[in-house]
Design an enzyme around this catalytic site. Sequence first.
Site, PDB file in Angstrom:
ATOM      1  N   GLN A  41      13.466 -70.399  -2.929  1.00 35.94           N
ATOM      2  CA  GLN A  41      13.766 -69.053  -2.440  1.00 35.94           C
ATOM      3  C   GLN A  41      15.104 -68.515  -2.941  1.00 35.94           C
ATOM      4  O   GLN A  41      15.325 -67.314  -2.925  1.00 35.94           O
ATOM      5  CB  GLN A  41      13.699 -69.038  -0.914  1.00 35.94           C
ATOM      6  CG  GLN A  41      12.294 -69.306  -0.396  1.00 35.94           C
ATOM      7  CD  GLN A  41      12.206 -69.300   1.124  1.00 35.94           C
ATOM      8  OE1 GLN A  41      12.428 -70.316   1.756  1.00 35.94           O
ATOM      9  NE2 GLN A  41      11.900 -68.161   1.707  1.00 35.94           N
ATOM     10  N   ASP A  74      11.669 -66.647 -10.024  1.00 34.20           N
ATOM     11  CA  ASP A  74      12.194 -67.094 -11.323  1.00 34.20           C
ATOM     12  C   ASP A  74      13.721 -67.042 -11.382  1.00 34.20           C
ATOM     13  O   ASP A  74      14.358 -67.938 -11.933  1.00 34.20           O
ATOM     14  CB  ASP A  74      11.657 -66.206 -12.465  1.00 34.20           C
ATOM     15  CG  ASP A  74      10.199 -66.511 -12.789  1.00 34.20           C
ATOM     16  OD1 ASP A  74       9.603 -67.344 -12.075  1.00 34.20           O
ATOM     17  OD2 ASP A  74       9.675 -65.908 -13.749  1.00 34.20           O
ATOM     18  N   ARG A  99      22.049 -76.253   5.578  1.00 32.40           N
ATOM     19  CA  ARG A  99      20.728 -76.840   5.315  1.00 32.40           C
ATOM     20  C   ARG A  99      20.179 -76.213   4.042  1.00 32.40           C
ATOM     21  O   ARG A  99      20.002 -75.000   3.971  1.00 32.40           O
ATOM     22  CB  ARG A  99      19.769 -76.577   6.485  1.00 32.40           C
ATOM     23  CG  ARG A  99      18.371 -77.069   6.186  1.00 32.40           C
ATOM     24  CD  ARG A  99      17.372 -76.799   7.307  1.00 32.40           C
ATOM     25  NE  ARG A  99      16.063 -77.280   6.893  1.00 32.40           N
ATOM     26  CZ  ARG A  99      14.934 -76.587   6.978  1.00 32.40           C
ATOM     27  NH1 ARG A  99      14.920 -75.373   7.484  1.00 32.40           N
ATOM     28  NH2 ARG A  99      13.804 -77.102   6.547  1.00 32.40           N
ATOM     29  N   HIS A 144      10.577 -78.523   0.486  1.00 33.43           N
ATOM     30  CA  HIS A 144      10.328 -77.206   1.091  1.00 33.43           C
ATOM     31  C   HIS A 144       9.312 -76.483   0.198  1.00 33.43           C
ATOM     32  O   HIS A 144       9.632 -75.517  -0.486  1.00 33.43           O
ATOM     33  CB  HIS A 144      11.636 -76.423   1.226  1.00 33.43           C
ATOM     34  CG  HIS A 144      11.581 -75.286   2.220  1.00 33.43           C
ATOM     35  ND1 HIS A 144      12.439 -75.191   3.292  1.00 33.43           N
ATOM     36  CD2 HIS A 144      10.777 -74.198   2.292  1.00 33.43           C
ATOM     37  CE1 HIS A 144      12.170 -74.091   3.985  1.00 33.43           C
ATOM     38  NE2 HIS A 144      11.162 -73.459   3.393  1.00 33.43           N
ATOM     39  N   ASN A 188       9.199 -79.631   5.171  1.00 34.93           N
ATOM     40  CA  ASN A 188       9.335 -78.415   5.966  1.00 34.93           C
ATOM     41  C   ASN A 188       7.992 -77.912   6.501  1.00 34.93           C
ATOM     42  O   ASN A 188       7.077 -77.637   5.729  1.00 34.93           O
ATOM     43  CB  ASN A 188       9.980 -77.306   5.112  1.00 34.93           C
ATOM     44  CG  ASN A 188      10.270 -76.069   5.931  1.00 34.93           C
ATOM     45  OD1 ASN A 188      11.069 -76.105   6.860  1.00 34.93           O
ATOM     46  ND2 ASN A 188       9.592 -74.967   5.603  1.00 34.93           N
ATOM     47  N   GLU A 189       7.891 -77.835   7.814  1.00 36.29           N
ATOM     48  CA  GLU A 189       6.814 -77.119   8.512  1.00 36.29           C
ATOM     49  C   GLU A 189       5.385 -77.490   8.104  1.00 36.29           C
ATOM     50  O   GLU A 189       4.686 -76.682   7.473  1.00 36.29           O
ATOM     51  CB  GLU A 189       7.003 -75.609   8.309  1.00 36.29           C
ATOM     52  CG  GLU A 189       8.309 -75.095   8.830  1.00 36.29           C
ATOM     53  CD  GLU A 189       8.424 -73.580   8.707  1.00 36.29           C
ATOM     54  OE1 GLU A 189       7.566 -72.949   8.077  1.00 36.29           O
ATOM     55  OE2 GLU A 189       9.383 -73.028   9.254  1.00 36.29           O
ATOM     56  N   ASN A 331      12.111 -75.119  13.762  1.00 34.70           N
ATOM     57  CA  ASN A 331      12.200 -73.753  13.228  1.00 34.70           C
ATOM     58  C   ASN A 331      11.472 -72.847  14.207  1.00 34.70           C
ATOM     59  O   ASN A 331      10.312 -73.098  14.545  1.00 34.70           O
ATOM     60  CB  ASN A 331      11.523 -73.659  11.862  1.00 34.70           C
ATOM     61  CG  ASN A 331      12.217 -74.510  10.806  1.00 34.70           C
ATOM     62  OD1 ASN A 331      13.279 -75.093  11.052  1.00 34.70           O
ATOM     63  ND2 ASN A 331      11.630 -74.591   9.626  1.00 34.70           N
ATOM     64  N   TYR A 333      10.833 -68.638  15.352  1.00 36.06           N
ATOM     65  CA  TYR A 333      11.045 -67.215  15.074  1.00 36.06           C
ATOM     66  C   TYR A 333      10.488 -66.297  16.151  1.00 36.06           C
ATOM     67  O   TYR A 333      11.093 -65.301  16.488  1.00 36.06           O
ATOM     68  CB  TYR A 333      10.387 -66.834  13.732  1.00 36.06           C
ATOM     69  CG  TYR A 333      11.111 -67.413  12.542  1.00 36.06           C
ATOM     70  CD1 TYR A 333      12.161 -66.729  11.948  1.00 36.06           C
ATOM     71  CD2 TYR A 333      10.764 -68.649  12.027  1.00 36.06           C
ATOM     72  CE1 TYR A 333      12.849 -67.252  10.865  1.00 36.06           C
ATOM     73  CE2 TYR A 333      11.448 -69.192  10.945  1.00 36.06           C
ATOM     74  CZ  TYR A 333      12.484 -68.488  10.369  1.00 36.06           C
ATOM     75  OH  TYR A 333      13.170 -69.015   9.306  1.00 36.06           O
ATOM     76  N   GLU A 401      15.934 -73.534  11.691  1.00 31.16           N
ATOM     77  CA  GLU A 401      15.744 -72.155  11.218  1.00 31.16           C
ATOM     78  C   GLU A 401      15.550 -71.267  12.436  1.00 31.16           C
ATOM     79  O   GLU A 401      14.803 -71.620  13.351  1.00 31.16           O
ATOM     80  CB  GLU A 401      14.483 -72.003  10.347  1.00 31.16           C
ATOM     81  CG  GLU A 401      14.618 -72.492   8.939  1.00 31.16           C
ATOM     82  CD  GLU A 401      13.345 -72.293   8.126  1.00 31.16           C
ATOM     83  OE1 GLU A 401      12.624 -71.295   8.350  1.00 31.16           O
ATOM     84  OE2 GLU A 401      13.075 -73.145   7.260  1.00 31.16           O
TER      85      GLU A 401
END
Length: 527
Positions: A41, A74, A99, A144, A188-189, A331, A333, A401
């Site tokens: 990311q 990219d 992290r 991730h 991750n997740e 995490n 949200y 997160e």
Amino acid sequence: MEHPLYVIVFFSLLLGLTRCAGNMKTFPQDFEFGAATSSYQIEGAWNVDGKGWSMWDHLVRTTPEHIVDMTNGDTAAKSYFFYKRDVQMLKELGVKNYRFSISWPRILPYGRPDYVNPYGVAYYNALIDELLANGITPFVTIYHWELPQNLNEQGGWLNDEVVNWFGDYSRVLFQNFGDRVKHWMTINEPHVHCHLGYEIALIAPLISVPGVAYYECSRNILLAHARAYRIYEAEFKSTQRGEVGFVTCMEWGVAESNSTNDKDALENFQALTIGQHMNPIFSESGNFPQKLIDLVNSASIRQGLNESRLRPFTQEQIESIRGSADFLGLNHYTSRIIYRNESLNGTFPVPSIYDDTFYGDYPHPSWFFHGGYVYEYPRGFYDLLIHLKDNYNIPKIYITENGAPSLRGEGRLNDTHRVRYFREYLSAMIDAIDEGVNVRGHFAWSLMDNFEWTLGYTVRFGIYDVDMEDPERKRTPKKSALVYKEIARSRIIDYNYDADPYTPSAASGRNLSIFITLLLATLKVLL
Ligand code: BGC
């Protein structure tokens, strides 16, 4: 010097008044703040210095239309080049922890350890050294979502061999970075990764084998996680003295009504989205929730299969998974309203994980909408934390997160909605800590704006703005960064999340009762 009792009571009352009037809440002494990112990311440099292809590099080249704004990672925020600026941002924020994740194909371009890319190792060495030189502790996610494309082509998370692949890759990281990295997170997740990646083909690897691939992916992720944990335990822990945790994303569910049907649907929702990955690691059973085992088994039989689509663990596998985490990385949200979905027949494929669990979900209309999938319901964060304390043996929790995306139309730097989100969610978290939930730290997602998977750059989660048009990718603190910094400095939050009309806030009730107790004590002494 001795103070008369009434002086002590007077000051206690004053303190009580201040606490209630300003809704002031304090973080525990040893509570730690941080910020989080992930490699694909933010890094960019997708084909620089010998990096191999990940399944995301493959996705954005072969089906670019799958990303809503036709963008990709990219170049992203170019952290591969500007990592020193990232570390300065963490310093500016005054936080203790960072992290970030390591890109598997940057270290092992073909996925396997027979060739280790020295440039990849050098990049993460430089980042880790820069963090430590600036007094920031690295919390490293091993995976991730960047599976090397070479391994994806061999079945990826659906091939049982992935347990060995992931174990071998993890060992390379422990060998190269474990002298300085003391906090590892494996994968991750799993629920999000397997649901979106293997059930409904929303993210890489864009596979949809409903009701089958999700369970296989999830099972292999649990086994791969345990493999890495046991490798660390046997080969590195005695010398490196670090810890290995498990990261999962959980939403809180609120039953739509008190009907047996809705309460049952809520249990199914929790079994699938929480228990599926929490039970094996953090409960005595070391296995999937019995409720889910039964649901998938009976559906499988109904569908004419001779064995359950949720393949059982062997006793040996259960022993290896049970207790395989030194901490939980949570995490979180948002929350959902859950109901029994009667109209499911014909709506979703049979089989599918929806058909197995037959719940429906939606956000309550009164919850503030931030964008993406995030609706604000801080009470859900509190309830989730209490649920985890009551149902699992978790050594300790880091919120790895938590954050909100930017709202279209709102000022890029003046992100007042995100400020409110953080204050409300941190406030709810302190209430849970006060109730005995062992939360040790919080990481804001995200340190900076980044590539939000299939939403591209249309949704931005950063507390630092990144100018994606600027070749230098200028980073500027948003209002939320300044507020987060002040919270981390003062270790105080003067906020109480709104009592929600849908479920009244326990927190405000509790503050009121502290105030009344102090008032009564004072009156008793004075009168
Ligand atoms: C993922 C992040 C993502 C964030 C915001 C999490 O589920 O780990 O990669 O950017 O949610 O959607």
